[in-house]
Design an enzyme around this catalytic site. Structure first.
Site, mmCIF file in Angstrom:
data_model
loop_
_atom_site.group_PDB
_atom_site.id
_atom_site.type_symbol
_atom_site.label_atom_id
_atom_site.label_comp_id
_atom_site.label_asym_id
_atom_site.label_seq_id
_atom_site.Cartn_x
_atom_site.Cartn_y
_atom_site.Cartn_z
ATOM 1 N N GLY A 179 0.777 -4.031 5.207
ATOM 2 C CA GLY A 179 1.312 -5.269 5.767
ATOM 3 C C GLY A 179 0.216 -6.175 6.285
ATOM 4 O O GLY A 179 -0.951 -6.032 5.906
ATOM 5 N N GLU A 198 1.927 -10.373 -18.011
ATOM 6 C CA GLU A 198 1.632 -9.422 -16.956
ATOM 7 C C GLU A 198 0.745 -8.268 -17.433
ATOM 8 O O GLU A 198 -0.194 -7.889 -16.748
ATOM 9 C CB GLU A 198 2.987 -8.884 -16.487
ATOM 10 C CG GLU A 198 2.978 -8.162 -15.215
ATOM 11 C CD GLU A 198 4.393 -7.771 -14.777
ATOM 12 O OE1 GLU A 198 5.344 -7.837 -15.588
ATOM 13 O OE2 GLU A 198 4.526 -7.370 -13.625
ATOM 14 N N CYS A 251 0.846 -1.185 0.000
ATOM 15 C CA CYS A 251 0.000 0.000 0.000
ATOM 16 C C CYS A 251 0.877 1.229 0.000
ATOM 17 O O CYS A 251 2.036 1.176 0.385
ATOM 18 C CB CYS A 251 -0.873 0.023 1.252
ATOM 19 S SG CYS A 251 -1.873 -1.459 1.408
#
Ligand code: M6R
Length: 624
Positions: A111, A500, A10
């Site tokens: 996290g 990707e 983030c």
């Protein structure tokens, strides 16, 4: 209770100072949006002493539009967040900030809090309620409870972070303590920006580089409190710690799109510069000396093995570098995916140098592998593109690539810079060990110096051609890539890039492996890129690859050859030939990869896709 939403990557920004913070937070988040883009939010303590918060699912623009349509009071203390979640929907409720203590306290987080369910159970049993599925809200509610008890945000924060397991960067502010933002980090990035009468926090320096290039790197398990007057850093027990200042070496414009259609287009165009900047200051009179490795000669002469660990594109850079490292230093080299490394009891010890490669310096799989290697007694060296990042801080030494900030999720300029850094390392170590003559060193140094101009030529001479045929290939269902020797990892990189950003099935193979299975995939019309080695430098390999081309062509493959200028042998069998300038065999990958990057970008653009922010991906993955 639903599955928690967790935040692998983030963007985080914090501000305290005299200025209104909304514009600062939104501009910081825009530069951090590459870190996550499924929701965004900000909170500020306004002039009336109230805490205001706005958060929205979707890209940052959704939040911006909402704030324009329904303005929120501004204030001089604020935090902001862009999110990328793996579990749970990207909803308004799950977006950050999360509020607690009767909405007087705001928290943002990157996290995973691994023990969030125990903590949540404890809080539920005390009657606390939750509005989201996130682990972050648990930290916010816990902080609210501790603040109620102590009335001191820093002390409460210290108590809370000491109870958290997992990886996190947390930022918090409380309505009753305006002019204060507190932050903490464990295995997740957080840097401080030092301004005049104002200070900043960011998950990387892009958050504040527009305002200051003076930064401080916060260590593992440390807490920072910023006010307009200063910055205080302590460990989790409250003891003051020394922090390492550094100057950001690039300016804000480096992280902006400028006139380019995408960050990826800009970054591919910067590949020549990425190589030039990575060698700068490290080449002297035909030899390589890396000043950052001063005083480590004994280490490099003593090692008996090198293990390179990395993920994705960085691992392909490692595989490419292995050829030069082994050839020039005569030290055996293994290249491993970082996430596989520590789960198989690898044989490493004091005589092993573990080289990690990471653009972001934050990839959790790589970080954990580095820590594991250190625990086993190995020496660790990081090749990294991001100042102040965690992996270099956890390593014995670092060689920074100077590719400049890479914003597009697909790694391009960092890849060529990583290979360049590995070649520099190989030449540095080979010189120390005497495994390469002065003449050979000088030849390789000349080759390295010539690479930027050669990449530039590929961009100038092939870009339009590649963009045209990638346009015609917009409906292609699958593309194969073949290469041999250093062309093999380049084939893998070409395939990864295409998957990707264009969502097309793509595979890279060692050309020699064709007959052992993959040739069964060839049917009429199947596009196959073939990286052709130089006929001058590698005559035998060249012959073999040309016969591979004939084999697939005979089965109807549509061959796109990436071949050296003047190589006429490929002409009768190739539908398209993409030319690269002449270079020594180990330097060809730095040129051959450029058309593949352009192709992936061209095809994704032709399909109308967002090349910078492909679905399901984030720039770096800060969870295992
Ligand atoms: O930041 P890192 O270099 O450690 O990232 C490693 C990979 O996640 C990264 O290279 C990824 O494969 C890219 N998105 C590929 O373009």
């Amino acid at each position: 209770m639903g599955a928690p939403t967790m935040e692998p990557m983030c963007g985080i920004v914090g501000y305290v100072g005299p200025r209104d913070s909304q514009a600062i937070l939104l501009a910081g988040l825009a530069r951090l949006e590459y870190r996550g883009y499924d929701s965004a939010g900000i909170a500020v303590i306004d002039g009336a002493g109230e805490l205001d918060m706005r958060k929205r699912a979707g890209k940052l623009q959704v939040l911006r539009d909402d704030l324009s349509a329904h303005p929120m009071p501004d204030g001089t203390t604020g935090i902001g967040h862009t999110r990328w979640a793996t579990h749970g929907g990207p909803t308004d409720a799950n977006a950050h900030p999360h509020l607690a203590d009767d909405d007087k306290l705001a928290v943002i987080h990157n996290g995973i809090i691994e023990n969030f369910s125990e903590l949540k159970a404890e809080l539920l049993s005390e009657g606390y309620t939750f509005r989201s599925e996130t682990d972050t809200e648990v930290a916010a509610v816990l902080l609210g409870r501790e603040y109620q008890a102590s009335g001191d945000l820093v002390a409460a924060f210290r108590t809370v972070v000491s109870r958290l397991d997992g990886a996190f960067t947390l930022l918090a502010m409380h309505r009753d303590q305006p002019g204060l933002v507190v932050g903490a980090r464990r295995n997740s990035p957080l840097v401080i920006g030092l301004g005049e009468g104002e200070n900043f926090l960011g998950s990387d320096v892009a958050a504040f580089v527009e305002h200051t290039r003076n930064a401080l790197a916060i260590g593992q398990d440390e807490i920072v409190a910023i006010t307009p007057a200063g910055v205080e850093v302590t460990d989790f027990s409250g003891a003051p710690v020394e922090v390492e200042p550094f100057e950001v070496v690039w300016d804000a414009s480096a992280a902006e799109k400028g006139g380019w259609s995408s960050f990826m287009a800009k970054e591919v165009s910067e590949e020549p510069e990425a190589v030039a900047n990575t060698v700068r200051g490290r080449l002297h009179d035909g030899t390589v000396t890396i000043p950052e490795l001063d005083g480590m000669d004994e280490l490099f002469t003593g090692i008996r093995r090198i293990v390179v660990i990395a993920c994705g594109t960085a691992a392909y850079a490692g595989q490419t570098g292995k050829y030069a490292l082994e050839q020039w230093t005569r030290i055996p080299v293994d290249v491993e995916l970082a996430h596989e490394f520590r789960y198989r009891d690898p044989v490493i010890g004091e005589d092993t140098l573990v080289v990690s490669i990471s653009q972001s310096g934050e990839t959790m799989d790589t970080l954990m592998a580095v820590k594991y290697a250190r625990e086993q007694g190995a020496k660790t060296l990081s090749i990294c593109n991001t100042q102040g990042a965690t992996i270099p801080r956890e390593s014995d030494a670092v060689i920074y690539t100077h590719a400049g900030p890479e914003v597009a999720v697909a790694s391009t300029k960092a890849f060529v810079a990583q290979i360049t850094a590995l070649y520099l390392l190989a030449l540095h170590v080979a010189r120390l060990r005497g495994t390469i003559s002065v003449g050979e060193q000088a030849t390789h140094v000349r080759e390295l110096e010539a690479v930027p101009a050669k990449i530039q030529r590929v961009l100038e001479e092939e870009q339009t051609h590649i963009e045209q045929f990638s346009h015609w290939m917009a409906d292609t269902q699958s593309v194969l890539f073949l290469g041999r020797h250093v062309g093999y990892p380049i084939a893998l990189e070409g395939a990864l890039k295409l998957k990707e950003i264009s969502y097309i099935h793509a595979e890279g193979f060692a050309a020699g492996e064709l007959k052992h299975g993959p040739i069964a995939l060839i049917e009429p019309g199947q596009p196959v890129f073939v990286i052709v080695p130089s006929p001058r430098e590698s005559a035998e390999l060249h012959k073999k690859v040309v016969s591979n081309i004939q084999e697939i062509r005979a089965r109807g493959a549509r061959v796109i050859a990436v071949a050296e200028e003047g190589d006429a042998a490929v002409l009768p069998f190739a539908d398209e030939v993409l030319r690269i300038p002449l270079a020594g065999p180990l330097f060809e990958p730095l040129l051959a990869v450029v058309p593949l990057h352009i192709f992936a970008m061209g095809l994704a653009t032709a399909k109308g896709l967002d090349v910078d922010q492909p679905r399901n991906l984030a720039k770096s993955v800060t969870v295992e």
